[in-house]
Scaffold this motif. Structure first.
Motif, PDB file in Angstrom:
ATOM      1  N   PHE A  23       0.840  -1.196   0.000  1.00  0.00           N
ATOM      2  CA  PHE A  23       0.000   0.000   0.000  1.00  0.00           C
ATOM      3  C   PHE A  23       0.876   1.247   0.000  1.00  0.00           C
ATOM      4  O   PHE A  23       1.946   1.265   0.607  1.00  0.00           O
ATOM      5  N   LEU A  24       0.383   2.286  -0.641  1.00  0.00           N
ATOM      6  CA  LEU A  24       1.005   3.605  -0.655  1.00  0.00           C
ATOM      7  C   LEU A  24       0.178   4.523   0.223  1.00  0.00           C
ATOM      8  O   LEU A  24      -1.057   4.527   0.132  1.00  0.00           O
ATOM      9  N   ASP A  25       0.835   5.295   1.072  1.00  0.00           N
ATOM     10  CA  ASP A  25       0.143   6.303   1.883  1.00  0.00           C
ATOM     11  C   ASP A  25      -0.219   7.451   0.945  1.00  0.00           C
ATOM     12  O   ASP A  25       0.594   8.333   0.669  1.00  0.00           O
ATOM     13  N   TYR A  26      -1.442   7.403   0.427  1.00  0.00           N
ATOM     14  CA  TYR A  26      -1.879   8.379  -0.562  1.00  0.00           C
ATOM     15  C   TYR A  26      -3.405   8.467  -0.543  1.00  0.00           C
ATOM     16  O   TYR A  26      -4.103   7.463  -0.591  1.00  0.00           O
ATOM     17  N   TYR A  32       1.668  11.253   7.477  1.00  0.00           N
ATOM     18  CA  TYR A  32       2.380  10.132   8.070  1.00  0.00           C
ATOM     19  C   TYR A  32       1.689   9.697   9.370  1.00  0.00           C
ATOM     20  O   TYR A  32       1.548   8.508   9.636  1.00  0.00           O
ATOM     21  N   ALA A  33       1.244  10.670  10.162  1.00  0.00           N
ATOM     22  CA  ALA A  33       0.600  10.355  11.435  1.00  0.00           C
ATOM     23  C   ALA A  33      -0.780   9.730  11.244  1.00  0.00           C
ATOM     24  O   ALA A  33      -1.224   8.924  12.071  1.00  0.00           O
ATOM     25  N   ASP A  34      -1.466  10.071  10.164  1.00  0.00           N
ATOM     26  CA  ASP A  34      -2.804   9.551   9.883  1.00  0.00           C
ATOM     27  C   ASP A  34      -2.842   9.078   8.430  1.00  0.00           C
ATOM     28  O   ASP A  34      -3.389   9.747   7.560  1.00  0.00           O
ATOM     29  N   PRO A  35      -2.239   7.907   8.158  1.00  0.00           N
ATOM     30  CA  PRO A  35      -2.107   7.458   6.770  1.00  0.00           C
ATOM     31  C   PRO A  35      -3.437   7.074   6.132  1.00  0.00           C
ATOM     32  O   PRO A  35      -4.371   6.648   6.817  1.00  0.00           O
ATOM     33  N   VAL A  36      -3.484   7.227   4.830  1.00  0.00           N
ATOM     34  CA  VAL A  36      -4.591   6.723   4.021  1.00  0.00           C
ATOM     35  C   VAL A  36      -3.967   5.661   3.122  1.00  0.00           C
ATOM     36  O   VAL A  36      -3.269   5.996   2.156  1.00  0.00           O
ATOM     37  N   TRP A  37      -4.168   4.397   3.443  1.00  0.00           N
ATOM     38  CA  TRP A  37      -3.504   3.314   2.718  1.00  0.00           C
ATOM     39  C   TRP A  37      -4.272   2.981   1.451  1.00  0.00           C
ATOM     40  O   TRP A  37      -5.402   2.513   1.500  1.00  0.00           O
ATOM     41  N   SER A  38      -3.632   3.249   0.320  1.00  0.00           N
ATOM     42  CA  SER A  38      -4.200   2.954  -0.995  1.00  0.00           C
ATOM     43  C   SER A  38      -3.445   1.770  -1.590  1.00  0.00           C
ATOM     44  O   SER A  38      -2.216   1.825  -1.738  1.00  0.00           O
ATOM     45  N   LEU A  39      -4.190   0.724  -1.933  1.00  0.00           N
ATOM     46  CA  LEU A  39      -3.590  -0.461  -2.518  1.00  0.00           C
ATOM     47  C   LEU A  39      -2.964  -0.102  -3.863  1.00  0.00           C
ATOM     48  O   LEU A  39      -3.599   0.527  -4.705  1.00  0.00           O
ATOM     49  N   ASN A  99      10.611  13.055  -9.147  1.00  0.00           N
ATOM     50  CA  ASN A  99      10.946  14.158  -8.236  1.00  0.00           C
ATOM     51  C   ASN A  99      11.923  13.748  -7.138  1.00  0.00           C
ATOM     52  O   ASN A  99      12.168  14.533  -6.210  1.00  0.00           O
ATOM     53  N   ASN A 100      12.460  12.521  -7.207  1.00  0.00           N
ATOM     54  CA  ASN A 100      13.390  12.035  -6.175  1.00  0.00           C
ATOM     55  C   ASN A 100      12.807  12.126  -4.774  1.00  0.00           C
ATOM     56  O   ASN A 100      13.494  12.487  -3.819  1.00  0.00           O
ATOM     57  N   GLU A 101      11.535  11.774  -4.644  1.00  0.00           N
ATOM     58  CA  GLU A 101      10.857  11.835  -3.352  1.00  0.00           C
ATOM     59  C   GLU A 101      10.664  10.430  -2.788  1.00  0.00           C
ATOM     60  O   GLU A 101      10.324   9.493  -3.517  1.00  0.00           O
ATOM     61  N   ALA A 102      10.851  10.301  -1.492  1.00  0.00           N
ATOM     62  CA  ALA A 102      10.588   9.033  -0.816  1.00  0.00           C
ATOM     63  C   ALA A 102       9.077   8.831  -0.688  1.00  0.00           C
ATOM     64  O   ALA A 102       8.312   9.803  -0.667  1.00  0.00           O
ATOM     65  N   VAL A 103       8.662   7.565  -0.613  1.00  0.00           N
ATOM     66  CA  VAL A 103       7.248   7.233  -0.454  1.00  0.00           C
ATOM     67  C   VAL A 103       7.054   6.429   0.823  1.00  0.00           C
ATOM     68  O   VAL A 103       7.916   5.646   1.226  1.00  0.00           O
ATOM     69  N   ASP A 104       5.923   6.656   1.484  1.00  0.00           N
ATOM     70  CA  ASP A 104       5.550   5.944   2.701  1.00  0.00           C
ATOM     71  C   ASP A 104       4.812   4.672   2.262  1.00  0.00           C
ATOM     72  O   ASP A 104       3.732   4.744   1.682  1.00  0.00           O
ATOM     73  N   ARG A 156      -7.642  -2.151   3.926  1.00  0.00           N
ATOM     74  CA  ARG A 156      -8.777  -1.859   3.040  1.00  0.00           C
ATOM     75  C   ARG A 156     -10.076  -1.759   3.797  1.00  0.00           C
ATOM     76  O   ARG A 156     -11.016  -1.118   3.350  1.00  0.00           O
ATOM     77  N   GLU A 157     -10.142  -2.386   4.970  1.00  0.00           N
ATOM     78  CA  GLU A 157     -11.364  -2.366   5.751  1.00  0.00           C
ATOM     79  C   GLU A 157     -11.545  -1.091   6.533  1.00  0.00           C
ATOM     80  O   GLU A 157     -12.645  -0.762   6.954  1.00  0.00           O
ATOM     81  N   SER A 158     -10.451  -0.351   6.746  1.00  0.00           N
ATOM     82  CA  SER A 158     -10.545   0.914   7.487  1.00  0.00           C
ATOM     83  C   SER A 158     -10.645   2.105   6.552  1.00  0.00           C
ATOM     84  O   SER A 158     -10.781   3.227   6.990  1.00  0.00           O
ATOM     85  N   ALA A 159     -10.542   1.861   5.241  1.00  0.00           N
ATOM     86  CA  ALA A 159     -10.590   2.952   4.263  1.00  0.00           C
ATOM     87  C   ALA A 159     -12.009   3.424   4.038  1.00  0.00           C
ATOM     88  O   ALA A 159     -12.964   2.810   4.303  1.00  0.00           O
TER      89      ALA A 159
END
Length: 159
Positions: A23-26, A32-39, A99-104, A156-159
């Motif tokens: 999952f990507l935090d997106y 970061y503190a309140d992630p939205v996990w997208s498969l 953009n050379n950015e890290a991903v959560d 996915r169940e908390s989304a």
């Protein structure tokens, strides 16, 4: 009495590859503190690798044999995805790479040991064989120590 057949009890549960998802935090309001996990769509593989550099500790008393201790540790996720152009997570991975950015990233294991970490996208390649699906291969290299979460609920169940 109704007809029935016995069901073999599960003695030892085996982890199936289909039970490991990345999952990507997106998403709207994701932090970061309140992630939205997208498969991440189209997943075929989600291989996780822990490794440590070897520090040579051989000396003259080793009787000709080498000796080593573990040094700096790194983590890596290698993924193959079927390219789905409309999937927003895939678009975000391309954008982060450019953009050379890290991903959560969360590598979720159903009923097992899940890991969360920041990752740099260090390899991104596409294959487009004439007689196969177009595949995006990614190598995600961890930035520091991952957070380990045992028996995490399905994101996915908390989304």
């Amino acid at each position: 009495m109704a007809a029935q057949r016995p069901i073999r009890p599960t003695v030892d549960k085996k982890l199936m590859g289909r039970e490991v998802l990345v999952f990507l935090d997106y998403g709207e309001g994701a932090t970061y503190a309140d992630p939205v996990w997208s498969l991440i769509g189209g997943q075929r593989t989600a291989d996780f690798n822990n490794s440590a550099d070897a520090i040579d500790t051989s000396d003259k008393n080793s009787n000709g044999y080498g000796d080593s201790e573990p040094g700096m540790k790194t983590t890596e996720i290698a993924m193959e995805l079927i390219i789905k152009p409309s999937d927003p997570t895939i678009g975000q991975l391309y954008e982060a790479y450019e953009n050379n950015e890290a991903v959560d990233i969360l590598r979720w294991v159903d009923g097992g040991r899940s890991t969360r970490n920041w990752y740099s996208i260090t390899e991104m390649s596409e294959s487009a064989a004439y007689d196969d699906a177009s595949i995006l291969s990614l190598t995600l290299t961890g930035k520091g120590e991952p957070t380990v979460i045992e028996d995490m609920a399905d994101p996915r169940e908390s989304a």
